[in-house]
Design a protein around this motif. Structure first.
Motif, PDB file in Angstrom:
ATOM      1  N   UNK A 123      -4.403 -11.321  -9.142  1.00  0.00           N
ATOM      2  CA  UNK A 123      -3.321 -10.379  -9.371  1.00  0.00           C
ATOM      3  C   UNK A 123      -3.299  -9.185  -8.445  1.00  0.00           C
ATOM      4  N   UNK A 124      -4.459  -8.732  -7.980  1.00  0.00           N
ATOM      5  CA  UNK A 124      -4.465  -7.554  -7.099  1.00  0.00           C
ATOM      6  C   UNK A 124      -4.267  -7.919  -5.635  1.00  0.00           C
ATOM      7  N   UNK A 125      -4.066  -9.205  -5.351  1.00  0.00           N
ATOM      8  CA  UNK A 125      -3.621  -9.617  -4.019  1.00  0.00           C
ATOM      9  C   UNK A 125      -2.129  -9.930  -4.007  1.00  0.00           C
ATOM     10  N   UNK A 126      -1.557 -10.230  -5.192  1.00  0.00           N
ATOM     11  CA  UNK A 126      -0.176 -10.701  -5.278  1.00  0.00           C
ATOM     12  C   UNK A 126       0.718  -9.746  -6.067  1.00  0.00           C
ATOM     13  N   UNK A 127       0.270  -8.525  -6.260  1.00  0.00           N
ATOM     14  CA  UNK A 127       1.089  -7.505  -6.914  1.00  0.00           C
ATOM     15  C   UNK A 127       0.902  -6.192  -6.161  1.00  0.00           C
ATOM     16  N   UNK A 128       1.911  -5.332  -6.111  1.00  0.00           N
ATOM     17  CA  UNK A 128       1.757  -4.043  -5.431  1.00  0.00           C
ATOM     18  C   UNK A 128       0.607  -3.250  -6.040  1.00  0.00           C
ATOM     19  N   UNK A 129      -0.422  -2.907  -5.261  1.00  0.00           N
ATOM     20  CA  UNK A 129      -1.586  -2.220  -5.833  1.00  0.00           C
ATOM     21  C   UNK A 129      -1.257  -0.905  -6.517  1.00  0.00           C
ATOM     22  N   UNK A 130      -0.261  -0.167  -6.008  1.00  0.00           N
ATOM     23  CA  UNK A 130       0.051   1.117  -6.620  1.00  0.00           C
ATOM     24  C   UNK A 130       0.620   0.962  -8.026  1.00  0.00           C
ATOM     25  N   UNK A 131       1.071  -0.255  -8.375  1.00  0.00           N
ATOM     26  CA  UNK A 131       1.518  -0.550  -9.730  1.00  0.00           C
ATOM     27  C   UNK A 131       0.449  -1.269 -10.541  1.00  0.00           C
ATOM     28  N   UNK A 132      -0.235  -2.230  -9.907  1.00  0.00           N
ATOM     29  CA  UNK A 132      -1.176  -3.086 -10.636  1.00  0.00           C
ATOM     30  C   UNK A 132      -2.483  -2.372 -10.978  1.00  0.00           C
ATOM     31  N   UNK A 133      -2.988  -1.533 -10.082  1.00  0.00           N
ATOM     32  CA  UNK A 133      -4.261  -0.854 -10.357  1.00  0.00           C
ATOM     33  C   UNK A 133      -4.133   0.084 -11.559  1.00  0.00           C
ATOM     34  N   UNK A 134      -3.094   0.923 -11.659  1.00  0.00           N
ATOM     35  CA  UNK A 134      -2.970   1.749 -12.866  1.00  0.00           C
ATOM     36  C   UNK A 134      -2.824   0.929 -14.146  1.00  0.00           C
ATOM     37  N   UNK A 135      -2.188  -0.229 -14.058  1.00  0.00           N
ATOM     38  CA  UNK A 135      -2.091  -1.097 -15.233  1.00  0.00           C
ATOM     39  C   UNK A 135      -3.468  -1.606 -15.651  1.00  0.00           C
ATOM     40  N   UNK A 136      -4.259  -2.040 -14.672  1.00  0.00           N
ATOM     41  CA  UNK A 136      -5.614  -2.494 -14.982  1.00  0.00           C
ATOM     42  C   UNK A 136      -6.434  -1.371 -15.603  1.00  0.00           C
ATOM     43  N   UNK A 137      -6.312  -0.168 -15.053  1.00  0.00           N
ATOM     44  CA  UNK A 137      -7.048   0.979 -15.602  1.00  0.00           C
ATOM     45  C   UNK A 137      -6.582   1.297 -17.026  1.00  0.00           C
ATOM     46  N   UNK A 138      -5.295   1.170 -17.284  1.00  0.00           N
ATOM     47  CA  UNK A 138      -4.746   1.474 -18.610  1.00  0.00           C
ATOM     48  C   UNK A 138      -5.344   0.574 -19.688  1.00  0.00           C
ATOM     49  N   UNK A 139      -5.498  -0.722 -19.388  1.00  0.00           N
ATOM     50  CA  UNK A 139      -5.954  -1.662 -20.426  1.00  0.00           C
ATOM     51  C   UNK A 139      -7.473  -1.703 -20.552  1.00  0.00           C
TER      52      UNK A 139
END
Length: 246
Positions: A123-139
């Motif tokens: 997921x962190x290669x196929x999604x914009x990191x500026x959106x995906x990383x905060x989502x990962x941190x949130x959960x």
């Protein structure tokens, strides 16, 4: 988030061929990282997962997820592609775990749901990191870890699009790394080292380590051609980030 429909369609179309080609390698043994299938036992990235709630971002056919479930983790496998999830369901075996269709940049989970979020070119290669990383941190719960492996910026800037291989020549602008056009309108993503650090820190994560996996001599790259064949013995092909939520 415009890449979600194209990426979903792309992985639905290539899933069968991808798994036919790569599952014999990545499904052969547990915890193998990246293009060179380097064992986690050598890199010490994940640690003990028994009793932990784990989310895999971009689980594919579930090679990692079913291995961690067999070790006693409570695993959730998330993937954008229903074809990939169907492959994971067929291969699940005795160590069963839930599969969820979704995008790394729009995670359908409550805050603080997981002890570990990880992916290996997922997921962190196929999604914009500026959106995906905060989502990962949130959960992640407090003290939870985000561990992920992606291609190195070195690998991307040395990739010759015409020859479809990595060479010793710089072909792309390092400071222009962001969205990478893939086949059929899909997109993957890459950042400079500095932008990865800013993105991780901006999401409130602490960077514990950055491992640049170096394969043993003669180890083949299972996904890309490189010129010379031992390219990754000289320059980092991948970067494995280890972070936690304080």
């Amino acid at each position: 988030m415009d890449s979600i429909p194209a990426n979903r369609q792309y992985w639905n179309q290539i899933s069968r061929g991808y798994q036919h080609e790569h599952d014999p390698q990545i499904g052969a043994a547990p915890r193998l990282w990246g293009m060179y299938s380097i064992p986690d036992a050598h890199l010490h990235a994940l640690g003990d997962v028994k009793g932990k709630r784990v989310l895999e971002l971009g689980c594919g056919a579930g090679q990692w997820s079913r291995s961690l479930a067999a070790e006693g983790a409570t695993v959730v496998g998330l993937d954008l592609s229903e074809a990939q999830l169907a492959a994971a369901a067929r291969a699940m075996g005795a160590a069963r775990y839930p599969l969820v269709q979704g995008a790394a940049e729009l995670l359908p989970f409550a805050a603080g749901s997981f002890d570990l979020v990880f992916c290996d070119h997922g997921g962190l290669s196929w999604a914009p990191p500026h959106l995906a990383v905060p989502q990962a941190a949130r959960v992640l719960r407090r003290g939870g870890r985000l561990v992920f492996n992606t291609a190195s910026p070195w690998f991307e800037v040395c990739y010759d699009e015409d020859a479809r291989r990595v060479t010793t020549t710089l072909h792309h602008d390092y400071f222009g790394l962001n969205t990478i056009a893939e086949d059929q309108g899909a997109a993957s993503y890459q950042l400079t080292y500095g932008d990865w650090i800013k993105t991780l820190r901006g999401a409130g994560l602490i960077i514990d380590d950055l491992i640049e996996p170096r394969p043993d001599p003669g180890t083949p790259n299972g996904y890309n051609e490189t010129d010379p064949p031992d390219w990754a013995r000289h320059w980092p092909a991948e970067m494995l980030w280890i972070t936690h939520k304080p």
